[in-house]
Design a protein around this motif. Structure first.
Motif, PDB file in Angstrom:
ATOM      1  N   LEU A 151      62.967   5.776 -62.755  1.00 28.94           N
ATOM      2  CA  LEU A 151      62.789   5.494 -61.329  1.00 28.94           C
ATOM      3  C   LEU A 151      63.908   6.183 -60.553  1.00 28.94           C
ATOM      4  O   LEU A 151      65.082   6.009 -60.869  1.00 28.94           O
ATOM      5  N   ILE A 152      63.529   6.968 -59.555  1.00 26.59           N
ATOM      6  CA  ILE A 152      64.528   7.659 -58.725  1.00 26.59           C
ATOM      7  C   ILE A 152      64.384   7.174 -57.289  1.00 26.59           C
ATOM      8  O   ILE A 152      63.279   7.187 -56.735  1.00 26.59           O
ATOM      9  N   LEU A 153      65.463   6.705 -56.721  1.00 22.56           N
ATOM     10  CA  LEU A 153      65.416   6.246 -55.337  1.00 22.56           C
ATOM     11  C   LEU A 153      66.382   7.085 -54.506  1.00 22.56           C
ATOM     12  O   LEU A 153      67.574   7.135 -54.813  1.00 22.56           O
ATOM     13  N   SER A 201      64.760  18.046 -57.841  1.00 24.36           N
ATOM     14  CA  SER A 201      64.509  18.897 -58.995  1.00 24.36           C
ATOM     15  C   SER A 201      64.150  18.069 -60.228  1.00 24.36           C
ATOM     16  O   SER A 201      63.570  18.588 -61.162  1.00 24.36           O
ATOM     17  N   LEU A 202      64.451  16.767 -60.191  1.00 21.22           N
ATOM     18  CA  LEU A 202      64.019  15.914 -61.296  1.00 21.22           C
ATOM     19  C   LEU A 202      62.504  15.716 -61.287  1.00 21.22           C
ATOM     20  O   LEU A 202      61.928  15.189 -62.230  1.00 21.22           O
ATOM     21  N   LEU A 203      61.867  16.111 -60.192  1.00 18.49           N
ATOM     22  CA  LEU A 203      60.399  16.153 -60.157  1.00 18.49           C
ATOM     23  C   LEU A 203      59.927  17.597 -60.244  1.00 18.49           C
ATOM     24  O   LEU A 203      58.746  17.870 -60.137  1.00 18.49           O
ATOM     25  N   ASN A 204      60.872  18.526 -60.410  1.00 21.75           N
ATOM     26  CA  ASN A 204      60.600  19.950 -60.278  1.00 21.75           C
ATOM     27  C   ASN A 204      59.844  20.201 -58.967  1.00 21.75           C
ATOM     28  O   ASN A 204      58.834  20.868 -58.918  1.00 21.75           O
ATOM     29  N   ALA A 205      60.358  19.628 -57.904  1.00 16.28           N
ATOM     30  CA  ALA A 205      59.657  19.690 -56.624  1.00 16.28           C
ATOM     31  C   ALA A 205      60.581  20.176 -55.520  1.00 16.28           C
ATOM     32  O   ALA A 205      60.514  19.694 -54.397  1.00 16.28           O
TER      33      ALA A 205
END
Lengths: 343, 355
Positions: free
Chosen positions: A175-177, A52-56
């Protein structure tokens, strides 16, 4: 000084029994220049939160409430179309779970990089390639060779690094991993963690690492957030949380980690199983079924995530001191009760 | 009791672009697994540890050396005659998600081998109870509630529960040895200890011996007492000893690199003062006449590129005729390095951790 502010985020999935929350009212800050680790078991909602941090969030899921403020972009939940596509990969770099398998097997890494550049309308593709090579070289890869390779020609650790190159090549600041070290062996895991720390420092990023392995994250993170049943149940500075876990779940997670030091017999697996969308408690504390400290109020009211001392938040009815000095979960194995098969 | 002497396995690959290549997956591995004992193999991806597990379960052949099960040399037998030995060695696979047939319930999964086993027992004139009772007994043994689990399909179980079903299935044929190949690496960290202590329990209660294959050294500590640890690199054992001893005082640089890679739980542990890492990535294509680890070794010296070290006890020269000594002495701490030096690479528990 937060690069990303998540407030009261609720993400629901449509199921045969209606919309059920996978993330329920989660609030989390990614502070500038810090690595935040988000840990939890399978089904705790951590990957959903990250997506959701990509709204995806993929269908049948939807963001049902809350805001995600990203510095320089605005509220992600309100973005759509072209703006959203630009933010994804532009402001926010994302390394997907099993990023080993997220590369196109039919195209060389370099061609995929050009695709990325074109879709983000990068004018100077040569500069993009040069930057990618530079990033790859700094991560200990041979940039020229990697860009000419297909994904099957690279090892797992190398593909993971290529994933990080893709996430950062457009100058993302966040950056999200997602599970960056799962499926890697120890030596590759150590070098990937090392590299994450290095590129984080060099590029002054705000990094979020999602994992189920509290041991791996403790090596490099600055802050730790613990997630259970779609809620963030505890967060704070990593060293402090590890030394003084004040939520029974955090304490149990630490106690359940296979470690190279310490008492072998003192370690205990968590009893029971983590809840999923359908089994998570509707009222009261989501952890109470597996909690050794549970009291009456836990079944009735859900504890709020509250600041109890500077920089530390927890969602638990029991006093921090009681949890700290109390027993770790007393699960034994080999008996059916320990596995807690839901009736 | 299983004894392996100088097991080798070589693969020939015929690449369409790269040309033919010979991969020496195992280069002469020796070990002894006593009844009820435990042997762990650690190493990074591609070191041959899975090949070894497959050879031990008869899923793969070996082309050199000898595998002796209860005093019988398996290579002297016809394939058909080997079956009954391999039957008693069962494998627990890495991935509980793909090791179970998704279209069959737990009852069906356990039922087939149990009915077969019951027929065998009946034919041999032994007492054979009902297979349903046996299924319930096995599930209870692995820590599952039979009535709840039997009618379920694999997708209705969590990873840890699935792995328990896989273990129960391995137990249906009354094995004496279990081979656990990365049995916990696909399972949530929070559930791993449960599976590990189940394996330890099976050793203690049923006297089943265990071959534990992993890349995560920490998990090898949890399989029980008296376990022996073999550190395997490119198909060759480079260090061997009691698990705790190898972890506390590793002498081979490769072991030291592996142990240094174990994440340090900061706050509860401090990194070891001598932490180290390989100087290069694994490259299997360049042949090395000397020590296999030499191209990546942070401590390589003059001899390493030319001569191949053999396993010797600490204090002996690895260049010498140590082979015989190493093969004989199964219990001692041995290594294959010209410049062995004990280094403190493992994290140290912070004193305040227990408070």
């Amino acid at each position: 000084m937060s690069e990303v502010e998540v407030r009261d985020l609720t993400v629901e999935y449509q199921t045969s029994v209606g919309w059920l929350p996978a993330v329920a009212g989660a609030s989390l800050d990614l502070r500038a220049g810090q690595i935040t680790g988000l840990v939890g078991e399978s089904g705790s909602g951590k990957s959903t939160l990250a997506l959701s941090l990509l709204n995806a969030v993929p269908a049948p899921g939807r963001i049902a409430g809350g805001t995600i403020e990203v510095a320089g972009v605005g509220d992600l939940t309100r973005l759509g179309g072209k703006q959203l596509r630009k933010a994804r990969g532009g402001a926010i770099g994302y390394v997907f779970q099993a990023s080993q398998n997220s590369l196109n097997p039919l195209k060389t890494i370099g061609r995929q990089l050009l695709d990325l550049g074109r879709s983000h309308e990068v004018g100077d593709l040569r500069a993009l390639i040069a930057r990618a090579k530079d990033l790859a070289n700094r991560m200990g890869l041979d940039g020229d060779r990697v860009l000419d390779s297909y994904q099957h020609e690279l090892s797992g650790g190398m593909r993971q690094r290529v994933g990080i190159v893709f996430a950062l090549v457009l100058n993302a600041k966040v950056l999200i991993l997602d599970e960056p070290t799962t499926a890697l062996d120890m030596l590759s895991q150590a070098s990937v963690l090392d590299i994450v720390r290095k590129v984080h420092d060099e590029n002054q990023l705000s990094t979020l690492i999602i994992t189920h392995d509290i041991g791996a994250i403790s090596e490099i993170a600055d802050r730790l957030a613990v997630m259970y049943g779609g809620r963030i149940v505890e967060d704070g500075p990593l060293l402090d949380v590890l030394r003084r876990p004040t939520h029974p779940y955090t304490k149990a997670l630490i106690g359940a980690t296979a470690r190279i030091t310490g008492d072998v017999d003192g370690a205990r697996a968590l009893p029971g199983r983590p809840p999923d969308l359908t089994t998570v408690a509707r009222a009261g504390c989501v952890f109470r079924d597996r909690c050794p400290f549970a009291v009456e109020v836990c079944a009735q009211t859900e504890p709020e995530l509250e600041t109890f001392e500077s920089g530390r938040r927890r969602a638990c009815h029991v006093e921090p001191s009681t949890v700290l000095t109390g027993p770790v979960l007393t699960g034994t194995t080999g008996t059916p009760a320990a596995v807690g098969e839901p009736a | 009791m299983i004894q392996a002497r100088g097991i080798t396995r070589t693969y020939q690959t015929h690449g369409s672009f790269t040309g033919d290549r010979t991969v020496r997956a195992l280069r002469g591995v020796d070990f002894t697994l006593p009844d009820g004992g435990a042997v762990s193999f650690i190493g990074e991806s591609g070191c041959g540890k899975t090949t070894l597990g497959k050879i031990l379960t008869g899923l793969e052949t070996f082309d050199g050396g000898e595998l002796v099960v209860d005093g019988v040399e398996l290579s002297k037998l016809r394939p058909r005659q080997r079956e009954k030995y391999f039957r008693r060695i069962q494998m627990i696979h890495q991935d509980p998600y793909s090791a179970l047939n998704p279209t069959r319930t737990v009852e069906a999964t356990l039922g087939d081998p149990l009915r077969m086993r019951a027929r065998e027992k009946a034919a041999a004139g032994e007492q054979a109870g009902s297979w349903r009772e046996r299924a319930a007994e096995l599930l209870t043994l692995v820590g599952l509630e039979p009535t709840a689990v039997l009618p379920k399909y694999p997708h209705q179980l969590s990873g840890g529960q699935r792995q328990r079903v896989v273990i129960a299935r391995a137990l249906t044929v009354d094995p004496t040895v279990l081979i656990a190949d990365e049995a916990v690496s696909m399972i949530d960290v929070s559930m791993r200890l449960g599976i590990l202590s189940l394996l330890r329990d099976l050793r203690a209660r049923l006297g089943i011996s265990l071959v534990f294959i992993t890349h995560d050294v920490a998990t090898a500590r949890y399989v029980g007492d008296g376990g022996e640890l073999h550190v395997i690199y490119r198909g060759e054992v480079v260090e061997r000893g009691l698990t705790d001893e190898v972890i506390l005082s590793p002498v081979h640089p490769y072991t030291q690199c592996l142990l240094s890679a174990v994440p340090v739980m900061r706050g509860l542990e401090e990194p070891g003062p001598d932490r180290t890492a390989p100087t290069a990535a694994l490259d299997e294509r360049t042949p090395t006449p000397g020590c296999l680890f030499q191209p990546r070794c942070p401590f390589a010296g003059a001899q390493c590129a030319e001569k191949h070290p053999v396993l010797v006890p600490f204090g002996l020269d690895a260049a010498g005729q140590g082979e015989a000594a190493a093969a004989e002495d199964g219990s001692g701490h041995v290594h294959a390095c010209f410049y062995p030096e004990s280094r403190r690479v493992v994290g140290v528990e912070v004193g305040a951790a227990s408070a």
